[in-house]
Design a protein around this motif. Structure first.
Motif, PDB file in Angstrom:
ATOM      1  N   SER A 254      43.068  27.273  28.817  1.00  0.00           N
ATOM      2  CA  SER A 254      44.227  26.404  28.598  1.00  0.00           C
ATOM      3  C   SER A 254      44.297  25.304  29.649  1.00  0.00           C
ATOM      4  CB  SER A 254      45.518  27.230  28.640  1.00  0.00           C
ATOM      5  OG  SER A 254      45.503  28.250  27.657  1.00  0.00           O
ATOM      6  N   GLN A 255      43.929  25.629  30.882  1.00  0.00           N
ATOM      7  CA  GLN A 255      43.962  24.635  31.953  1.00  0.00           C
ATOM      8  C   GLN A 255      42.800  23.651  31.863  1.00  0.00           C
ATOM      9  OE1 GLN A 255      44.351  26.460  35.942  1.00  0.00           O
ATOM     10  NE2 GLN A 255      45.076  28.297  34.900  1.00  0.00           N
ATOM     11  N   LYS A 256      41.606  24.154  31.547  1.00  0.00           N
ATOM     12  CA  LYS A 256      40.387  23.350  31.667  1.00  0.00           C
ATOM     13  C   LYS A 256      39.792  22.908  30.340  1.00  0.00           C
ATOM     14  CE  LYS A 256      39.464  26.532  35.448  1.00  0.00           C
ATOM     15  NZ  LYS A 256      38.591  27.630  35.897  1.00  0.00           N
ATOM     16  N   GLY A 257      40.303  23.437  29.235  1.00  0.00           N
ATOM     17  CA  GLY A 257      39.722  23.121  27.932  1.00  0.00           C
ATOM     18  C   GLY A 257      38.736  24.175  27.472  1.00  0.00           C
ATOM     19  N   PHE A 258      38.104  24.852  28.398  1.00  0.00           N
ATOM     20  CA  PHE A 258      37.192  25.963  28.083  1.00  0.00           C
ATOM     21  C   PHE A 258      36.991  26.790  29.343  1.00  0.00           C
ATOM     22  CE2 PHE A 258      34.694  22.334  29.382  1.00  0.00           C
ATOM     23  CZ  PHE A 258      33.777  22.848  30.283  1.00  0.00           C
ATOM     24  N   GLU A 259      36.667  28.043  29.147  1.00  0.00           N
ATOM     25  CA  GLU A 259      36.426  28.957  30.263  1.00  0.00           C
ATOM     26  C   GLU A 259      35.299  29.895  29.884  1.00  0.00           C
ATOM     27  OE1 GLU A 259      36.532  29.053  33.312  1.00  0.00           O
ATOM     28  OE2 GLU A 259      38.529  29.784  33.922  1.00  0.00           O
ATOM     29  N   TYR A 260      34.624  30.432  30.900  1.00  0.00           N
ATOM     30  CA  TYR A 260      33.500  31.343  30.671  1.00  0.00           C
ATOM     31  C   TYR A 260      33.843  32.766  31.118  1.00  0.00           C
ATOM     32  CZ  TYR A 260      30.087  27.697  29.543  1.00  0.00           C
ATOM     33  OH  TYR A 260      29.397  26.672  28.925  1.00  0.00           O
ATOM     34  N   ALA A 261      33.350  33.733  30.350  1.00  0.00           N
ATOM     35  CA  ALA A 261      33.345  35.132  30.761  1.00  0.00           C
ATOM     36  C   ALA A 261      31.882  35.571  30.827  1.00  0.00           C
ATOM     37  CB  ALA A 261      34.102  36.001  29.765  1.00  0.00           C
ATOM     38  N   TYR A 262      31.578  36.436  31.755  1.00  0.00           N
ATOM     39  CA  TYR A 262      30.196  36.918  31.830  1.00  0.00           C
ATOM     40  C   TYR A 262      30.168  38.432  31.987  1.00  0.00           C
ATOM     41  CZ  TYR A 262      30.426  37.429  36.966  1.00  0.00           C
ATOM     42  OH  TYR A 262      30.749  37.814  38.244  1.00  0.00           O
ATOM     43  N   ALA A 263      29.082  39.003  31.519  1.00  0.00           N
ATOM     44  CA  ALA A 263      28.901  40.457  31.561  1.00  0.00           C
ATOM     45  C   ALA A 263      28.025  40.819  32.756  1.00  0.00           C
ATOM     46  CB  ALA A 263      28.251  40.947  30.271  1.00  0.00           C
ATOM     47  N   ARG A 264      28.397  41.904  33.394  1.00  0.00           N
ATOM     48  CA  ARG A 264      27.565  42.422  34.484  1.00  0.00           C
ATOM     49  C   ARG A 264      27.678  43.942  34.504  1.00  0.00           C
ATOM     50  NH1 ARG A 264      29.606  44.047  39.311  1.00  0.00           N
ATOM     51  NH2 ARG A 264      31.848  43.832  39.695  1.00  0.00           N
ATOM     52  N   THR A 265      26.764  44.576  35.193  1.00  0.00           N
ATOM     53  CA  THR A 265      26.736  46.036  35.272  1.00  0.00           C
ATOM     54  C   THR A 265      27.097  46.471  36.681  1.00  0.00           C
ATOM     55  OG1 THR A 265      25.078  46.223  33.529  1.00  0.00           O
ATOM     56  CG2 THR A 265      25.310  48.094  35.006  1.00  0.00           C
ATOM     57  N   THR A 266      28.010  47.421  36.797  1.00  0.00           N
ATOM     58  CA  THR A 266      28.481  47.883  38.097  1.00  0.00           C
ATOM     59  C   THR A 266      27.468  48.835  38.731  1.00  0.00           C
ATOM     60  OG1 THR A 266      29.628  49.815  37.211  1.00  0.00           O
ATOM     61  CG2 THR A 266      30.833  47.722  37.239  1.00  0.00           C
ATOM     62  N   SER A 267      27.747  49.212  39.963  1.00  0.00           N
ATOM     63  CA  SER A 267      26.870  50.166  40.658  1.00  0.00           C
ATOM     64  C   SER A 267      26.905  51.541  40.007  1.00  0.00           C
ATOM     65  CB  SER A 267      27.291  50.278  42.131  1.00  0.00           C
ATOM     66  OG  SER A 267      28.648  50.683  42.230  1.00  0.00           O
ATOM     67  N   GLU A 268      27.940  51.801  39.178  1.00  0.00           N
ATOM     68  CA  GLU A 268      28.011  53.063  38.431  1.00  0.00           C
ATOM     69  C   GLU A 268      27.259  52.971  37.105  1.00  0.00           C
ATOM     70  OE1 GLU A 268      30.806  51.594  39.662  1.00  0.00           O
ATOM     71  OE2 GLU A 268      30.926  52.888  41.444  1.00  0.00           O
ATOM     72  N   ASP A 269      26.510  51.866  36.927  1.00  0.00           N
ATOM     73  CA  ASP A 269      25.703  51.657  35.716  1.00  0.00           C
ATOM     74  C   ASP A 269      26.580  51.544  34.466  1.00  0.00           C
ATOM     75  OD1 ASP A 269      23.296  51.205  34.405  1.00  0.00           O
ATOM     76  OD2 ASP A 269      23.069  53.306  33.861  1.00  0.00           O
ATOM     77  N   LYS A 270      27.738  50.874  34.617  1.00  0.00           N
ATOM     78  CA  LYS A 270      28.634  50.664  33.488  1.00  0.00           C
ATOM     79  C   LYS A 270      28.898  49.175  33.320  1.00  0.00           C
ATOM     80  CE  LYS A 270      33.069  51.607  33.769  1.00  0.00           C
ATOM     81  NZ  LYS A 270      33.750  50.373  33.302  1.00  0.00           N
TER      82      LYS A 270
ATOM     83  N   PHE B 274      33.264  43.046  32.448  1.00  0.00           N
ATOM     84  CA  PHE B 274      33.331  41.605  32.212  1.00  0.00           C
ATOM     85  C   PHE B 274      34.230  40.951  33.254  1.00  0.00           C
ATOM     86  CE2 PHE B 274      32.479  43.727  28.251  1.00  0.00           C
ATOM     87  CZ  PHE B 274      31.455  42.977  27.690  1.00  0.00           C
ATOM     88  N   GLN B 275      33.840  39.757  33.671  1.00  0.00           N
ATOM     89  CA  GLN B 275      34.617  38.973  34.612  1.00  0.00           C
ATOM     90  C   GLN B 275      34.641  37.517  34.159  1.00  0.00           C
ATOM     91  OE1 GLN B 275      32.668  39.914  38.401  1.00  0.00           O
ATOM     92  NE2 GLN B 275      34.475  41.070  39.021  1.00  0.00           N
ATOM     93  N   VAL B 276      35.574  36.757  34.727  1.00  0.00           N
ATOM     94  CA  VAL B 276      35.685  35.334  34.403  1.00  0.00           C
ATOM     95  C   VAL B 276      34.826  34.528  35.366  1.00  0.00           C
ATOM     96  CG1 VAL B 276      37.258  33.357  34.358  1.00  0.00           C
ATOM     97  CG2 VAL B 276      37.972  35.542  33.390  1.00  0.00           C
ATOM     98  N   ALA B 277      34.085  33.576  34.823  1.00  0.00           N
ATOM     99  CA  ALA B 277      33.298  32.646  35.623  1.00  0.00           C
ATOM    100  C   ALA B 277      33.955  31.271  35.527  1.00  0.00           C
ATOM    101  CB  ALA B 277      31.860  32.585  35.122  1.00  0.00           C
TER     102      ALA B 277
END
Length: 493
Positions: free
Chosen positions: A124-140, A143-146
Motif C-alpha cells: 500500500s505504501q510502495k505500490g508493491f512489496e516482496y515476500a520471500y521463503a527461507r528455511t529456519t535452522s529447525e529445517d522448517k 516467510f518474511q517480507v523483503a
C-alpha cells in the motif's frame, strides 16, 4: 541488465553496481519512497518556508513569521484501516484431513499473520512489496517480507522474471575506520549467488560463504562426511520471492490523495499562522525611527514596542481572519480524502440513527478497496501454500495435495449491538407467532407434518427428534412453553 542473467560470477559482479544505481533513480522507486515518507508523517509541509519582498525589492525568507508545520496522518490511517479490516482476524487455512490441519499449525502462526500484515502495508505504501521463503535452522519453511526498495527483478527478452537481485547495506569498523558494506544476493529457481562490496569498490563473490553459488537451502552436518556430502543442499524449485502488487498499475495508496493531503496540511497550518501573527493587531506607523520595516517587524514581535519621530503616529487595526471559509475548505478536503482514498471516516455522525445498514453503507468504499487487495493476497497465499505442502511432504514423508486446502479470510467491521439485539427480538417474536399459528391448525394436519415444521423452525434434526419421541403420540405431548411463547405448561394439538 542482461549481464545479470549470466552464469559467470565475474560478469554478474560487474553488473550489480549499475543495476542498483538504475533502480534508485526510477520513477517507481521515487513514488514508493514518497509513500513511505507520508506513511511515517514526513509530509511536504515540513519543508514549507515563508517568503516576502524586502525593502530592496528582493525576495527574502521571513524567519520571524509564524510557520506552523502540521502533517496530518491520513495515509497512515487509511493503510492501517485497510490492513486491519482484512487481517485483524487470522487467515484460516484448513483441510478436511485432521492430520494435515495439525501440520498446518506449524506454519500458520502469529509470525505468518505478521508477515501478511506487513506485506499488505508495504504494498500500500510502495505500490508493491516482496515476500520471500527461507528455511529456519529447525529445517522448517517460513516467510518474511523483503523491502521492495532493495529488490530488483531481472527479466529475459520475453519480459519474464528469471532472477531476483536483493541487496542491503551494513557498516563495520575496519582498521579503525567505518566501512560501508553492500551485500547482494542473486536468486534463480535453483541457486543463489552471494556478493559483497566495500564502499564504492567493485562487487566480488562473498568469501564468507562456504559454497558460492549454492542451492537455496544449505544443510551443514557436523559429522565426518565428505565436503560434498556435508554441504549438500536443496532448492525450492521456484524463485523464492513473490511480488504482491497493490493494484494493476502498482500505484501507491498515496497517489490519488496526495494533493488533497497537502492542501489540508497547508490550510490548517496557515490558519494557525494567521491566528498567531494577527492575534493582536496590524500596526500602521508614521515617522518610524528605525532602519527598515524588517526591524520594525522584529521589534513588534520581540519587544512589543516601537519608536517614532516628531509628528509620528501609530494606529492599530484589527484583521478579520476568514476562519469559517478555511474550516469549510478543511471539511471538504477531509471528505474528499476519505472518498478518493476509499476509506471509512469514523468521524461521521449523521442523524444519530446509526443502524447496521448505515454502517455497511459507510464501509462501501473500504470494502471495494479491500476486495482488490484480497484477490492479490489470496494469490500470494496460494503460492505460499504450494511451498508449505511441499515442505510438509518432505519433512513427514507424506503425499498431501495443495487442493486439499481451503483459505478463509474473515473481515472485521464495526456493528451496532443494539441493532442486532432488536433484530433478534423481532425474529424471536415472529417465530413465536408462527408456532402459535401452527399449533392452532395442528388438528387439521398429520402429526409428522407438524413435527417437521417445528424442527425446521428451530433448526433441529427431524429424524433425531422423531426417534426420541418413540411410540409417544407427540400430537398429545406437552409442548414446551418456549415454542408457544406462553406461560402454560403445555398445549394440545
Amino acid at each position: 541488465m542482461i549481464e545479470l542473467l549470466s552464469d559467470s560470477p565475474t560478469t554478474i559482479a560487474g553488473a550489480i553496481r549499475n543495476a542498483i544505481t538504475n533502480n534508485i533513480s526510477t520513477k517507481a522507486r521515487q513514488r514508493a519512497e514518497e509513500g513511505v515518507r507520508y506513511y511515517n508523517f514526513e509530509h511536504d509541509i515540513l519543508k514549507n518556508r515563508i517568503f516576502y519582498v524586502d525593502d530592496n525589492n528582493n525576495l527574502a525568507e521571513d524567519k520571524y513569521a509564524s510557520n506552523v508545520k502540521i502533517p496530518h496522518s491520513f495515509l497512515n490511517e487509511l493503510i492501517d484501516q485497510k490492513t486491519q479490516y482484512l487481517l485483524s482476524n487470522p487467515v484460516d487455512v484448513s483441510s478436511d484431513d485432521d492430520e494435515l490441519n495439525d501440520y498446518l499449525k506449524e506454519y500458520y502462526t502469529d509470525d505468518m499473520q505478521l508477515t501478511l500484515q506487513e506485506l499488505v502495508e508495504g504494498a500500500s505504501q510502495k505500490g508493491f512489496e516482496y515476500a520471500y521463503a527461507r528455511t529456519t535452522s529447525e529445517d522448517k519453511l517460513m516467510f518474511q517480507v523483503a523491502d521492495s526498495l532493495q529488490v530488483i527483478p531481472v527479466y529475459d527478452s520475453d519480459n519474464n522474471v528469471q532472477r531476483i537481485l536483493r541487496y542491503y547495506t551494513d557498516t563495520i569498523v575496519k582498521d579503525r575506520k567505518q566501512v560501508k558494506l553492500t551485500f547482494a544476493e542473486l536468486y534463480d529457481a535453483e541457486k543463489v549467488w552471494f556478493f559483497v562490496a566495500e564502499d564504492s569498490k567493485a562487487f566480488k563473490l562473498d568469501p564468507s560463504q562456504p559454497v558460492n553459488p549454492r542451492s537455496h537451502v544449505l544443510a551443514i552436518a557436523d559429522n565426518e562426511q565428505t565436503d560434498e556430502q556435508r554441504l549438500a543442499g536443496r532448492s525450492y524449485g521456484v524463485i523464492p520471492f513473490y511480488r504482491l502488487s497493490n493494484n494493476k498499475a502498482e500505484r501507491t495508496d498515496l497517489e490519488p490523495i496526495k494533493a488533497l493531503i497537502d492542501d489540508y496540511d497547508l490550510m490548517d497550518a496557515f490558519m494557525s499562522n494567521n491566528l498567531q501573527d494577527f492575534a493582536d493587531a496590524i500596526y500602521v506607523v508614521k515617522g518610524f525611527q528605525g532602519d527598515d520595516l524588517s526591524t520594525l517587524r522584529q521589534n513588534i514581535k520581540a519587544k512589543k514596542s516601537i519608536g517614532v519621530g516628531e509628528g509620528g503616529d501609530v494606529s492599530i487595526q484589527t484583521v478579520n481572519i476568514p476562519t469559517e471559509a478555511r474550516k469549510t475548505k478543511l471539511e471538504l478536503d477531509r471528505e474528499n480524502i476519505y472518498k478518493f482514498g476509499f476509506g471509512y471516516d469514523s468521524s461521521q455522525v449523521g442523524d444519530g440513527n446509526v443502524t447496521n445498514v448505515v454502517i455497511k453503507g459507510r464501509y462501501t468504499l473500504l470494502n471495494m478497496k479491500a476486495n482488490k487487495t484480497e484477490v492479490r493476497l489470496r494469490s500470494f497465499i496460494a503460492w505460499a501454500n504450494k511451498l508449505i505442502i511441499d515442505d510438509i511432504n518432505r519433512r513427514y514423508n507424506k503425499k498431501f495435495d495443495v487442493k486439499q486446502l481451503t483459505v478463509t479470510i474473515t473481515r472485521e467491521m464495526l456493528i451496532n449491538e443494539n441493532d442486532l439485539a432488536n433484530n433478534d427480538k423481532v425474529r424471536a417474536e415472529t417465530r413465536s407467532t408462527d408456532m402459535q399459528t401452527l399449533l392452532a391448525v395442528a388438528p387439521r394436519l398429520d402429526d409428522e407434518t407438524v413435527l417437521k415444521q417445528i424442527t425446521d423452525a428451530y433448526d433441529l434434526d427431524f429424524e433425531e427428534v422423531k426417534a426420541k419421541l418413540g411410540e409417544q403420540d407427540y400430537s398429545q405431548a406437552p409442548v414446551p412453553k418456549e415454542l408457544t411463547g406462553g406461560e402454560d405448561d403445555g398445549a394440545e394439538g
